[in-house]
Design an enzyme around this catalytic site. Structure first.
Site, PDB file in Angstrom:
ATOM      1  N   LEU A  27      12.051  26.189 -18.759  1.00 13.64           N
ATOM      2  CA  LEU A  27      12.266  26.009 -20.186  1.00 13.64           C
ATOM      3  C   LEU A  27      10.921  26.234 -20.859  1.00 13.64           C
ATOM      4  O   LEU A  27       9.896  25.743 -20.385  1.00 13.64           O
ATOM      5  CB  LEU A  27      12.784  24.599 -20.501  1.00 13.64           C
ATOM      6  CG  LEU A  27      14.203  24.251 -20.041  1.00 13.64           C
ATOM      7  CD1 LEU A  27      14.552  22.815 -20.417  1.00 13.64           C
ATOM      8  CD2 LEU A  27      15.219  25.215 -20.630  1.00 13.64           C
ATOM      9  N   ASP A  28      10.924  26.986 -21.955  1.00  9.72           N
ATOM     10  CA  ASP A  28       9.676  27.245 -22.663  1.00  9.72           C
ATOM     11  C   ASP A  28       8.995  25.936 -23.024  1.00  9.72           C
ATOM     12  O   ASP A  28       9.633  24.882 -23.123  1.00  9.72           O
ATOM     13  CB  ASP A  28       9.935  28.040 -23.938  1.00  9.72           C
ATOM     14  CG  ASP A  28      10.521  29.412 -23.650  1.00  9.72           C
ATOM     15  OD1 ASP A  28      10.395  29.883 -22.510  1.00  9.72           O
ATOM     16  OD2 ASP A  28      11.111  29.998 -24.581  1.00  9.72           O
ATOM     17  N   MET A  29       7.714  26.003 -23.264  1.00  6.60           N
ATOM     18  CA  MET A  29       6.939  24.806 -23.566  1.00  6.60           C
ATOM     19  C   MET A  29       7.491  24.063 -24.779  1.00  6.60           C
ATOM     20  O   MET A  29       7.496  22.830 -24.825  1.00  6.60           O
ATOM     21  CB  MET A  29       5.479  25.171 -23.786  1.00  6.60           C
ATOM     22  CG  MET A  29       4.543  23.987 -23.811  1.00  6.60           C
ATOM     23  SD  MET A  29       2.832  24.530 -23.721  1.00  6.60           S
ATOM     24  CE  MET A  29       1.983  22.954 -23.770  1.00  6.60           C
TER      25      MET A  29
ATOM     26  N   THR B  82      10.629  24.188 -25.770  1.00  4.76           N
ATOM     27  CA  THR B  82      12.058  23.947 -25.582  1.00  4.76           C
ATOM     28  C   THR B  82      12.250  22.643 -24.837  1.00  4.76           C
ATOM     29  O   THR B  82      11.490  22.313 -23.926  1.00  4.76           O
ATOM     30  CB  THR B  82      12.710  25.100 -24.803  1.00  4.76           C
ATOM     31  OG1 THR B  82      12.524  26.317 -25.512  1.00  4.76           O
ATOM     32  CG2 THR B  82      14.200  24.854 -24.598  1.00  4.76           C
TER      33      THR B  82
ATOM     34  N   HIS C  40      12.319  33.975 -22.028  1.00  2.00           N
ATOM     35  CA  HIS C  40      12.563  33.749 -23.459  1.00  2.00           C
ATOM     36  C   HIS C  40      13.909  34.330 -23.915  1.00  2.00           C
ATOM     37  O   HIS C  40      14.030  34.815 -25.043  1.00  2.00           O
ATOM     38  CB  HIS C  40      11.448  34.373 -24.305  1.00  2.00           C
ATOM     39  CG  HIS C  40      10.092  33.765 -24.098  1.00  2.00           C
ATOM     40  ND1 HIS C  40       9.892  32.416 -23.893  1.00  2.00           N
ATOM     41  CD2 HIS C  40       8.859  34.340 -24.067  1.00  2.00           C
ATOM     42  CE1 HIS C  40       8.591  32.181 -23.747  1.00  2.00           C
ATOM     43  NE2 HIS C  40       7.941  33.330 -23.842  1.00  2.00           N
TER      44      HIS C  40
END
Length: 233
Positions: free
Chosen positions: A101-103, A105, A183
């Site tokens: 998961l993106d930072m 998110t 992403h």
């Protein structure tokens, strides 16, 4: 299992390091200090403590984390806090987050050392659906939902698998995807001229984020949840 092996497998150090801790009297078994590294331990029955803190060891673990923002989905990082840092329990050394998961998110993240299950959950050919709650910068325009759902969006010169869209509010949707490209959700929305304002994963296959978990909190999966994940994968 030998005491030194038990401690090493619990992630408390190398066999040499845990042997030293045992010989220094830092380890107890069932309330009594034990200085014998070859002491036999019955997993699930004997109570083993290091520096008076009980050590739990499981060969395979399955943990649900409500990942907070500003934490990286990695096992280690020289700069930022990682998702493993959120787990205030001893973990086997081979634990890792399933997918990234993106930072910025947040939401559902599975942490385990079951590599076979992780591979199947992430492989596009198994079509395990991931569900995201998405806050958008603007309303979906006419035709946008169709573009998201018919597989016409191309990322990295490859079309994405068809998604499913549920419109909750004017600028809030549930997006169900079967892949986990870099992403991906943000890039899909960008491809149709929109932007993601906030992103939260709420489900992976049958596993849904426990609403009782505040951001940064975690718990072990139930046997029912583990079985459901293995069945879908």
């Amino acid at each position: 299992m030998r005491l030194d092996k038990y401690l090493a497998h619990a992630g408390l150090g190398t066999r040499k390091e845990v042997k030293l801790a045992i010989r220094k009297g830092r380890v107890s078994v069932n309330g009594e200090v034990c200085r014998k590294d070859d002491r036999k331990i019955q997993e699930g029955a004997d109570v083993v403590c290091l520096d008076k803190e009980e050590i739990y060891y499981e060969a395979v673990v399955y943990i649900m984390l409500n990942k907070p923002q500003d934490v990286v989905s990695a096992t280690s990082d020289p700069t930022y806090e990682t998702v493993l840092d959120c787990i205030d329990a001893f973990l086997p050394k081979d634990c890792f987050p399933v997918g990234r998961l993106d930072m910025d998110t947040e939401g559902l993240l599975l942490i385990t050392n079951d590599g076979k299950l992780a591979h199947r959950l992430l492989s596009p050919k198994h079509h395990v659906e991931k569900t995201y709650l998405v806050d958008l910068a603007q309303l979906l325009q006419e035709g946008d939902q169709k573009k998201l759902e018919n597989g016409s969006i191309v990322l990295d010169e490859e079309p994405v698998l068809p998604a499913r869209v549920e419109i909750l509010e004017d600028t809030q949707i549930l997006l169900h995807i079967q892949e986990g490209r870099f992403h991906q959700v943000k890039r899909m929305l960008h491809a149709i001229g929109n932007e993601v304002v906030h992103l939260k994963r709420i489900a992976m296959g049958p596993l849904r984020l426990d609403e009782a978990l505040a951001s940064g909190e975690w718990r072990y999966l139930s046997e029912e949840e583990i079985t459901a994940l293995k069945n879908v994968a």
